[in-house]
Design a protein around this motif. Sequence first.
Motif, PDB file in Angstrom:
ATOM      1  N   THR A  46       0.845  -1.199   0.000  1.00 53.13           N
ATOM      2  CA  THR A  46       0.000   0.000   0.000  1.00 53.13           C
ATOM      3  C   THR A  46       0.881   1.250   0.000  1.00 53.13           C
ATOM      4  O   THR A  46       2.103   1.175   0.192  1.00 53.13           O
ATOM      5  CB  THR A  46      -0.919   0.025   1.227  1.00 53.13           C
ATOM      6  N   GLU A  47       0.247   2.383  -0.190  1.00 50.50           N
ATOM      7  CA  GLU A  47       0.975   3.649  -0.171  1.00 50.50           C
ATOM      8  C   GLU A  47       1.597   3.895   1.198  1.00 50.50           C
ATOM      9  O   GLU A  47       2.694   4.456   1.309  1.00 50.50           O
ATOM     10  CB  GLU A  47       0.019   4.788  -0.536  1.00 50.50           C
ATOM     11  N   ARG A  48       0.922   3.438   2.255  1.00 48.63           N
ATOM     12  CA  ARG A  48       1.456   3.589   3.607  1.00 48.63           C
ATOM     13  C   ARG A  48       2.759   2.812   3.774  1.00 48.63           C
ATOM     14  O   ARG A  48       3.713   3.309   4.390  1.00 48.63           O
ATOM     15  CB  ARG A  48       0.418   3.098   4.613  1.00 48.63           C
ATOM     16  N   ASP A  49       2.813   1.602   3.213  1.00 47.14           N
ATOM     17  CA  ASP A  49       4.037   0.791   3.285  1.00 47.14           C
ATOM     18  C   ASP A  49       5.182   1.475   2.541  1.00 47.14           C
ATOM     19  O   ASP A  49       6.336   1.478   3.007  1.00 47.14           O
ATOM     20  CB  ASP A  49       3.787  -0.599   2.690  1.00 47.14           C
ATOM     21  N   MET A  50       4.865   2.072   1.390  1.00 49.40           N
ATOM     22  CA  MET A  50       5.900   2.748   0.615  1.00 49.40           C
ATOM     23  C   MET A  50       6.417   3.982   1.355  1.00 49.40           C
ATOM     24  O   MET A  50       7.615   4.269   1.331  1.00 49.40           O
ATOM     25  CB  MET A  50       5.353   3.145  -0.753  1.00 49.40           C
ATOM     26  N   LYS A  51       5.528   4.693   2.021  1.00 50.73           N
ATOM     27  CA  LYS A  51       5.946   5.865   2.802  1.00 50.73           C
ATOM     28  C   LYS A  51       6.888   5.451   3.926  1.00 50.73           C
ATOM     29  O   LYS A  51       7.869   6.144   4.225  1.00 50.73           O
ATOM     30  CB  LYS A  51       4.724   6.578   3.374  1.00 50.73           C
ATOM     31  N   LYS A  52       6.585   4.317   4.551  1.00 52.98           N
ATOM     32  CA  LYS A  52       7.438   3.829   5.626  1.00 52.98           C
ATOM     33  C   LYS A  52       8.833   3.482   5.089  1.00 52.98           C
ATOM     34  O   LYS A  52       9.855   3.790   5.712  1.00 52.98           O
ATOM     35  CB  LYS A  52       6.795   2.609   6.286  1.00 52.98           C
ATOM     36  N   ALA A  53       8.863   2.829   3.911  1.00 56.11           N
ATOM     37  CA  ALA A  53      10.148   2.483   3.301  1.00 56.11           C
ATOM     38  C   ALA A  53      10.934   3.739   2.938  1.00 56.11           C
ATOM     39  O   ALA A  53      12.158   3.810   3.157  1.00 56.11           O
ATOM     40  CB  ALA A  53       9.915   1.615   2.068  1.00 56.11           C
ATOM     41  N   GLU A  54      10.253   4.740   2.396  1.00 54.61           N
ATOM     42  CA  GLU A  54      10.928   5.988   2.040  1.00 54.61           C
ATOM     43  C   GLU A  54      11.485   6.686   3.274  1.00 54.61           C
ATOM     44  O   GLU A  54      12.576   7.269   3.236  1.00 54.61           O
ATOM     45  CB  GLU A  54       9.967   6.913   1.305  1.00 54.61           C
ATOM     46  N   GLN A  55      10.747   6.629   4.372  1.00 52.70           N
ATOM     47  CA  GLN A  55      11.213   7.256   5.604  1.00 52.70           C
ATOM     48  C   GLN A  55      12.478   6.586   6.120  1.00 52.70           C
ATOM     49  O   GLN A  55      13.386   7.255   6.635  1.00 52.70           O
ATOM     50  CB  GLN A  55      10.105   7.191   6.677  1.00 52.70           C
ATOM     51  N   VAL A  56      12.542   5.259   5.974  1.00 52.05           N
ATOM     52  CA  VAL A  56      13.749   4.529   6.382  1.00 52.05           C
ATOM     53  C   VAL A  56      14.950   5.025   5.587  1.00 52.05           C
ATOM     54  O   VAL A  56      16.038   5.257   6.147  1.00 52.05           O
ATOM     55  CB  VAL A  56      13.550   3.009   6.169  1.00 52.05           C
ATOM     56  N   LEU A  57      14.774   5.211   4.287  1.00 50.05           N
ATOM     57  CA  LEU A  57      15.874   5.680   3.442  1.00 50.05           C
ATOM     58  C   LEU A  57      16.285   7.100   3.809  1.00 50.05           C
ATOM     59  O   LEU A  57      17.478   7.438   3.806  1.00 50.05           O
ATOM     60  CB  LEU A  57      15.457   5.614   1.970  1.00 50.05           C
ATOM     61  N   LYS A  58      15.317   7.935   4.140  1.00 47.11           N
ATOM     62  CA  LYS A  58      15.639   9.300   4.555  1.00 47.11           C
ATOM     63  C   LYS A  58      16.433   9.290   5.850  1.00 47.11           C
ATOM     64  O   LYS A  58      17.399  10.052   6.004  1.00 47.11           O
ATOM     65  CB  LYS A  58      14.351  10.104   4.723  1.00 47.11           C
ATOM     66  N   ASP A  59      16.027   8.442   6.797  1.00 46.49           N
ATOM     67  CA  ASP A  59      16.734   8.359   8.074  1.00 46.49           C
ATOM     68  C   ASP A  59      18.167   7.869   7.894  1.00 46.49           C
ATOM     69  O   ASP A  59      19.075   8.267   8.632  1.00 46.49           O
ATOM     70  CB  ASP A  59      15.991   7.421   9.033  1.00 46.49           C
ATOM     71  N   LEU A  60      18.380   6.992   6.890  1.00 43.07           N
ATOM     72  CA  LEU A  60      19.716   6.467   6.625  1.00 43.07           C
ATOM     73  C   LEU A  60      20.559   7.427   5.781  1.00 43.07           C
ATOM     74  O   LEU A  60      21.763   7.221   5.623  1.00 43.07           O
ATOM     75  CB  LEU A  60      19.621   5.116   5.897  1.00 43.07           C
ATOM     76  N   GLY A  61      19.915   8.441   5.226  1.00 43.46           N
ATOM     77  CA  GLY A  61      20.629   9.379   4.368  1.00 43.46           C
ATOM     78  C   GLY A  61      20.954   8.804   3.007  1.00 43.46           C
ATOM     79  O   GLY A  61      21.923   9.216   2.357  1.00 43.46           O
ATOM     80  N   ILE A  62      20.143   7.840   2.539  1.00 44.20           N
ATOM     81  CA  ILE A  62      20.352   7.201   1.238  1.00 44.20           C
ATOM     82  C   ILE A  62      19.533   7.939   0.179  1.00 44.20           C
ATOM     83  O   ILE A  62      18.329   8.114   0.329  1.00 44.20           O
ATOM     84  CB  ILE A  62      19.953   5.718   1.288  1.00 44.20           C
ATOM     85  N   GLU A  63      20.203   8.363  -0.893  1.00 44.00           N
ATOM     86  CA  GLU A  63      19.507   9.076  -1.967  1.00 44.00           C
ATOM     87  C   GLU A  63      18.711   8.083  -2.810  1.00 44.00           C
ATOM     88  O   GLU A  63      19.215   7.027  -3.194  1.00 44.00           O
ATOM     89  CB  GLU A  63      20.512   9.804  -2.852  1.00 44.00           C
ATOM     90  N   TYR A  64      17.467   8.444  -3.093  1.00 39.00           N
ATOM     91  CA  TYR A  64      16.607   7.577  -3.896  1.00 39.00           C
ATOM     92  C   TYR A  64      15.724   8.433  -4.784  1.00 39.00           C
ATOM     93  O   TYR A  64      15.602   9.638  -4.621  1.00 39.00           O
ATOM     94  CB  TYR A  64      15.748   6.693  -2.983  1.00 39.00           C
ATOM     95  N   PHE A  65      15.065   7.771  -5.746  1.00 45.47           N
ATOM     96  CA  PHE A  65      14.120   8.464  -6.623  1.00 45.47           C
ATOM     97  C   PHE A  65      13.197   7.401  -7.228  1.00 45.47           C
ATOM     98  O   PHE A  65      13.443   6.207  -7.155  1.00 45.47           O
ATOM     99  CB  PHE A  65      14.852   9.221  -7.742  1.00 45.47           C
ATOM    100  N   GLY A  66      12.119   7.863  -7.807  1.00 42.51           N
ATOM    101  CA  GLY A  66      11.236   6.961  -8.538  1.00 42.51           C
ATOM    102  C   GLY A  66      10.558   5.914  -7.686  1.00 42.51           C
ATOM    103  O   GLY A  66      10.394   4.774  -8.121  1.00 42.51           O
ATOM    104  N   ALA A  67      10.175   6.239  -6.444  1.00 45.58           N
ATOM    105  CA  ALA A  67       9.432   5.286  -5.612  1.00 45.58           C
ATOM    106  C   ALA A  67       8.058   5.054  -6.226  1.00 45.58           C
ATOM    107  O   ALA A  67       7.313   6.007  -6.472  1.00 45.58           O
ATOM    108  CB  ALA A  67       9.304   5.814  -4.186  1.00 45.58           C
ATOM    109  N   GLU A  68       7.729   3.796  -6.470  1.00 50.20           N
ATOM    110  CA  GLU A  68       6.470   3.476  -7.139  1.00 50.20           C
ATOM    111  C   GLU A  68       5.959   2.125  -6.672  1.00 50.20           C
ATOM    112  O   GLU A  68       6.735   1.288  -6.194  1.00 50.20           O
ATOM    113  CB  GLU A  68       6.675   3.452  -8.661  1.00 50.20           C
TER     114      GLU A  68
END
Length: 621
Positions: A46-68
């Motif tokens: 779900t979109e909620r799961d993707m938001k959680k994954a994106e937050q993990v990457l932000k906390d780790l300082g990992i650059e990402y793009f194109g979350a879908e």
Amino acid sequence: MNRYPFWKYLLILVIVVVGFFYALPNIYAPDPAVQISGSSVSLEITERDMKKAEQVLKDLGIEYFGAEFDKGNGLVRLREQADQLAAQRKIQEALGKDFVVAVNLAPTTPDWLLGIGAGPMKLGLDLAGGVHFLLEVDTPKVLAEEMESTEDYIRKHIRKERLRGVEVRVRDSIITISTESDEQRQAITSMLRSDLRELEYEKSEQDGKFLLRAQLSQAYIREKEDYAVTQNLTTLRNRVNEIGVAEPMVQRQGRNRIVVELPGIQDTARAKAIIGKTANLQFRLEADAKTLASQRETYPYRNEDTQRQYGSPTIEKRPIATGKNVTNAQVGFDPDTSQPQVNITMDSQGGSLMHKKTRNNIKRRMAVLFIEYKTETKRTIDENGEEEITYSQTPETSIISLATIQGALGKSFRITGLENPQAASELALLLRAGALAAPMGFVEERTIGPSLGAENIALGVKSVKIGLALVLIFMLFYYRAFGLAANIALATNMVLLIAVMSIFGATLTLPGIAGIVLTVGMAVDANVLIFSRIREELANAVPPQTAIKTGFDRAFETIMDANITTFIVAIILYAIGTGSVKGFAVTLAIGIVTSMFTAIMGTRAIVNLMYGGRRVEKLWI
């Protein structure tokens, strides 16, 4: 003289253009990514799961793009490949065991190329890396089930022979039979000797009782363990083939372990879910008033809506047949309800058991039980401060369907009550690939990089470029105009070779690159033979146009003979070789075919355009 008809020029042009478009996707490098999917097909991202994954990457300082996310799967593209493993681990911890998080390479091929069926070549484990699994087969469970079956058989015999006062106990894989007389013990011993030859037994007496202790022989234990590992090995290979992995490695390691390596796959999350899933089916009758309490078990429905509506049914402990008896499974749809179903075909033994049991139990309900062993990962820190990863398996048993037996069933029947077509497809895949003889657990799981390292691979590619450049310069300098024609044909040959490998899904490995280099040499060698023959004809005062025709015609037989013998060698290498040898054979065989086309037809077409149909006094060769 030396002119092709228009249709032949057009054919060559069409082949080259098509080859160019199908080779084009290989210039688009894939993005490193993390893929997220549910541990079962009924669980969607779900979109909620993707938001959680994106937050993990932000906390780790990992650059990402194109979350879908689409069709129940999520994908996050990363800037750097070095961040993949850290991102995978932390996202897995954040989402929990209900999700499968795997590293992936997300394709960047434009949609218009995908629309015509064009895609990049698959890369082998030595070039693209891949996923490595080490699984351990639970052979103690196989032996425990064998002992349980043996105990049940002995108890049936005792009841059938009406032996009074006989007790049967099982402890530490030893069956102890206590009788009141030596005659009773002798009767049981005779049965063991004739019906259960896999047992070793010894007699003794204690407290006025006549004891008989029996256990499986070491030879039989080894045989059962070998069967379990071999069957699991076959099943895993079938599952990998269903997934469509290029040049996988599935082989036994030690007594009860299996190594699985999956190179450069596009859907690692699905591969992990299918490879790691230990699932089986059992067909059992619903318990009735005659069923003993010790032979009853209660399980929930797999479908949550059905579970809420009907609760957990009680079924008999002993199965009628299992997934081991299934020979084929295909997805279909119920013509009345349009709901997904799986059409099952069983072997003769399973069909006979099913017919016998259902014939005598019409109007009773039969349950289809789904048993799945899910692997849980636990990470701890040892006394040295290093991380230790352990894996454990938790069985999850649920009922797919509970239907009334309307008539005697045979080898073929259907399973209904599945949540959606995806669940039906996954169940059919697991059954079609074969049942596992024993549960398996992950001992090790890791993503591995290129075996020779990125730097060595880069140097290898660089050496190919330098070698190719030197060949092009030599041909142009030594054969002049004819060398230019050969260079154009050589470049076309490389494009066509890559296109053919892409179209047929061939896997490029490091030895495969060596095969490409050899192909370049063979293609140039063909042109050298042709040009040398033309020079000989010119030295004998043959007119230029005649020299060109004679050079191509006379050299053709020599080139054909040399290439046919090499092609036969490539076929033999592919047939008897494994792994990297096959990679070399594939590129060599394809390269021979493309080089024959470009070195003979391609080069001659260019030469014909340059000199054909004209009065020529001198050739630049």
